[in-house]
Design an enzyme around this catalytic site. Structure first.
Site, PDB file in Angstrom:
ATOM      1  N   LYS A  85       7.542  -6.032 -11.127  1.00  0.00           N
ATOM      2  CA  LYS A  85       8.316  -6.593 -12.246  1.00  0.00           C
ATOM      3  C   LYS A  85       9.146  -7.803 -11.849  1.00  0.00           C
ATOM      4  O   LYS A  85       9.615  -8.546 -12.695  1.00  0.00           O
ATOM      5  CB  LYS A  85       9.260  -5.523 -12.813  1.00  0.00           C
ATOM      6  CG  LYS A  85       8.563  -4.456 -13.592  1.00  0.00           C
ATOM      7  CD  LYS A  85       9.335  -3.148 -13.571  1.00  0.00           C
ATOM      8  CE  LYS A  85       8.990  -2.346 -12.342  1.00  0.00           C
ATOM      9  NZ  LYS A  85       9.626  -1.040 -12.272  1.00  0.00           N
ATOM     10  N   GLU A 145      -0.394  -5.730 -16.925  1.00  0.00           N
ATOM     11  CA  GLU A 145      -0.287  -4.573 -17.832  1.00  0.00           C
ATOM     12  C   GLU A 145       0.606  -3.483 -17.254  1.00  0.00           C
ATOM     13  O   GLU A 145       1.407  -2.865 -17.945  1.00  0.00           O
ATOM     14  CB  GLU A 145      -1.688  -3.997 -18.089  1.00  0.00           C
ATOM     15  CG  GLU A 145      -1.703  -2.810 -19.028  1.00  0.00           C
ATOM     16  CD  GLU A 145      -1.241  -3.187 -20.425  1.00  0.00           C
ATOM     17  OE1 GLU A 145      -1.894  -3.992 -21.076  1.00  0.00           O
ATOM     18  OE2 GLU A 145      -0.195  -2.663 -20.862  1.00  0.00           O
ATOM     19  N   LYS A 151      11.617  -5.659 -17.710  1.00  0.00           N
ATOM     20  CA  LYS A 151      10.469  -5.443 -18.602  1.00  0.00           C
ATOM     21  C   LYS A 151      10.655  -6.210 -19.914  1.00  0.00           C
ATOM     22  O   LYS A 151       9.693  -6.725 -20.490  1.00  0.00           O
ATOM     23  CB  LYS A 151      10.305  -3.948 -18.862  1.00  0.00           C
ATOM     24  CG  LYS A 151       9.883  -3.195 -17.596  1.00  0.00           C
ATOM     25  CD  LYS A 151      10.106  -1.704 -17.703  1.00  0.00           C
ATOM     26  CE  LYS A 151       9.710  -0.998 -16.418  1.00  0.00           C
ATOM     27  NZ  LYS A 151      10.158   0.392 -16.375  1.00  0.00           N
ATOM     28  N   THR A 203       3.753  -4.866  -4.039  1.00  0.00           N
ATOM     29  CA  THR A 203       4.906  -4.609  -3.176  1.00  0.00           C
ATOM     30  C   THR A 203       6.076  -4.230  -4.084  1.00  0.00           C
ATOM     31  O   THR A 203       5.992  -4.324  -5.317  1.00  0.00           O
ATOM     32  CB  THR A 203       5.272  -5.849  -2.330  1.00  0.00           C
ATOM     33  OG1 THR A 203       5.619  -6.919  -3.211  1.00  0.00           O
ATOM     34  CG2 THR A 203       4.122  -6.274  -1.430  1.00  0.00           C
ATOM     35  N   PHE A 244       0.847  -1.197   0.000  1.00  0.00           N
ATOM     36  CA  PHE A 244       0.000   0.000   0.000  1.00  0.00           C
ATOM     37  C   PHE A 244       0.876   1.239   0.000  1.00  0.00           C
ATOM     38  O   PHE A 244       0.817   2.078   0.878  1.00  0.00           O
ATOM     39  CB  PHE A 244      -0.955  -0.045   1.207  1.00  0.00           C
ATOM     40  CG  PHE A 244      -2.216   0.754   0.987  1.00  0.00           C
ATOM     41  CD1 PHE A 244      -3.058   0.476  -0.085  1.00  0.00           C
ATOM     42  CD2 PHE A 244      -2.568   1.776   1.854  1.00  0.00           C
ATOM     43  CE1 PHE A 244      -4.218   1.209  -0.301  1.00  0.00           C
ATOM     44  CE2 PHE A 244      -3.730   2.519   1.645  1.00  0.00           C
ATOM     45  CZ  PHE A 244      -4.559   2.234   0.574  1.00  0.00           C
ATOM     46  N   VAL A 265       4.837  -2.918 -17.562  1.00  0.00           N
ATOM     47  CA  VAL A 265       5.575  -2.320 -18.687  1.00  0.00           C
ATOM     48  C   VAL A 265       4.878  -1.018 -19.070  1.00  0.00           C
ATOM     49  O   VAL A 265       3.723  -1.019 -19.483  1.00  0.00           O
ATOM     50  CB  VAL A 265       5.606  -3.280 -19.901  1.00  0.00           C
ATOM     51  CG1 VAL A 265       6.425  -2.679 -21.036  1.00  0.00           C
ATOM     52  CG2 VAL A 265       6.153  -4.649 -19.510  1.00  0.00           C
ATOM     53  N   GLY A 284      12.769  13.654  -8.249  1.00  0.00           N
ATOM     54  CA  GLY A 284      12.079  12.445  -7.777  1.00  0.00           C
ATOM     55  C   GLY A 284      11.940  11.381  -8.855  1.00  0.00           C
ATOM     56  O   GLY A 284      11.214  10.407  -8.704  1.00  0.00           O
TER      57      GLY A 284
END
Ligand SMILES: NC(=O)c1ccc[n+]([C@@H]2O[C@H](COP(=O)([O-])OP(=O)(O)OC[C@H]3O[C@@H](n4cnc5c(N)ncnc54)[C@H](OP(=O)(O)O)[C@@H]3O)[C@@H](O)[C@H]2O)c1
Length: 339
Positions: free
Chosen positions: A128, A145, A220, A99, A11, A148, A202
């Site tokens: 990933k 989805e 990816k 996570t 979260f 990537v 950032g």
């Protein structure tokens, strides 16, 4: 009316983005898709896993998260210290696993995903790490989805948008941080200045290794190899070079020669040998190449097929709601197949 009970594990930025979209798009989901979603459980590392059979209140959760207060302060919840235990005890229809990505052993995401699938839950993920190592062997769906180019439709474009086309190659700018740095270098900054600027904005982590050495783009690429070409690869099968040795002079020289340097992830099928060539490396692109015009943190992918020689999709590759959108689209796709 279709109804889905959803669990969100993780979260942080993306988990909260998905929760926010569920709240703001509640009426749209009902009206356009006949879908209601009840968020039954949420977990983070600090506060553990909370569950409420009747559903959790999203604004309350977002407020607790913003104030970094324990999620268990939400009224009427049962709590487990460990997300895996909580999930295995409570279940649901769909697990959103968001996570942090761990490219070494894919934990804790891979255990959460396996537990969800084993319980007959559909899984949607932006993570990933586990993405490429999980075979699609369950009767339930595992959709990714958002892994990537965040919510920019890449996997669904291949799966649904250009269904029936034979994909022969893919080339993409799949990492916003490196694209930002290379774009800044094209305006005269050196690598260290451009990296510091990306960190200040950032866009780059304090430890930028995963981005600048190309590991994120490799992850990816592995997902695309498995899902687009049906050809799972191991990380060491991807030829990888990061951008840390690229100098301002090389970038400016390329510009003078009518080219621009981008970190390009590519996959190419070789029919004769039935092999898939996978590379992540700085590449000099002709300025007319659609990818050459993609600057800053923007991502893009060009898909080469037999029927459509070149299709390019350009869009955001990261962000709270941008990545939440990828998960939302997967959730709706699952709802559509639900009886
Ligand atoms: N951010 C993006 O734009 C973006 C784009 C595409 C894909 N992704 C992927 O989406 C995933 C989430 O990214 P993010 O930016 O949301 O990361 P994040 O802000 O760091 O959030 C990660 C969340 O996972 C929780 N967590 C870690 N270990 C856990 C465990 N064992 N059990 C339960 N919760 C655990 C953390 O808990 P605490 O809050 O207690 O630390 C945190 O809430 C990553 O895999 C990332 O690669 C992100």
């Amino acid at each position: 009316m279709k109804h889905l009970r959803l669990s969100i594990i993780g979260f942080g930025t993306v988990g909260q983005g998905l929760a926010e979209l569920l709240a703001t798009k509640r009426a749209l989901l009902k009206q356009d898709y006949g879908l209601t979603v009840t968020l039954v459980s949420v977990a983070n590392a600090r506060h553990g896993f909370i569950y409420r059979d009747e559903g959790l209140d999203v604004p309350t959760l977002l407020e607790l998260a913003a104030k970094r207060r324990p999620l268990s302060e939400h009224a009427g919840v049962r709590r487990w210290a460990n997300a895996l235990e909580g999930l295995q005890t409570t279940g649901g229809d769909v697990l959103a696993e968001v996570t942090g990505t761990n490219l070494r052993d894919a934990e804790p995401g891979i255990s959460h995903i396996r537990a969800g699938l084993a319980q007959g839950m559909h899984v949607i993920t932006a993570n990933k790490g586990p993405g490429f190592s999980l075979a699609q062997q369950h009767s339930v769906q595992l959709r990714m989805e958002a892994t990537v180019m965040s919510g920019t439709p890449v996997l669904s474009t291949v799966r649904e948008g250009i269904a029936g086309a034979n994909v022969t190659a893919i080339r993409g700018i799949l990492n916003g941080t490196t694209n930002y740095i290379l774009s800044a270098m094209a305006t005269g900054r050196d690598y260290a200045e451009a990296l510091a600027e990306a960190q200040a904005q950032g866009y780059a982590e304090a430890d930028p290794t995963a981005d600048v050495e190309g590991y994120d783009a490799v992850a990816k690429t592995l997902i695309l190899a498995a899902l687009v070409f049906g050809h799972p690869l191991k990380p060491e099968q991807v030829i990888r070079q990061g951008i840390t040795t690229i100098t301002r002079e090389q970038v400016l020289q390329a510009n003078d020669n009518g080219k621009c340097i981008k970190l390009i992830a590519s996959l190419r099928r070789h029919r004769e040998t039935d092999t898939l060539e996978a590379r992540v490396e700085p590449t000099g692109l002709a300025l007319g190449d659609p990818l050459a015009r993609v600057d800053g943190v923007m991502n893009a992918i060009t898909i080469h097929t037999d029927t459509l020689p070149e299709v390019t999709v350009i869009g955001p590759g990261a962000g709270r709601l941008q990545t939440g959108q990828g998960l939302l689209a997967d959730l709706i796709a699952i709802a559509k197949t639900k009886q």
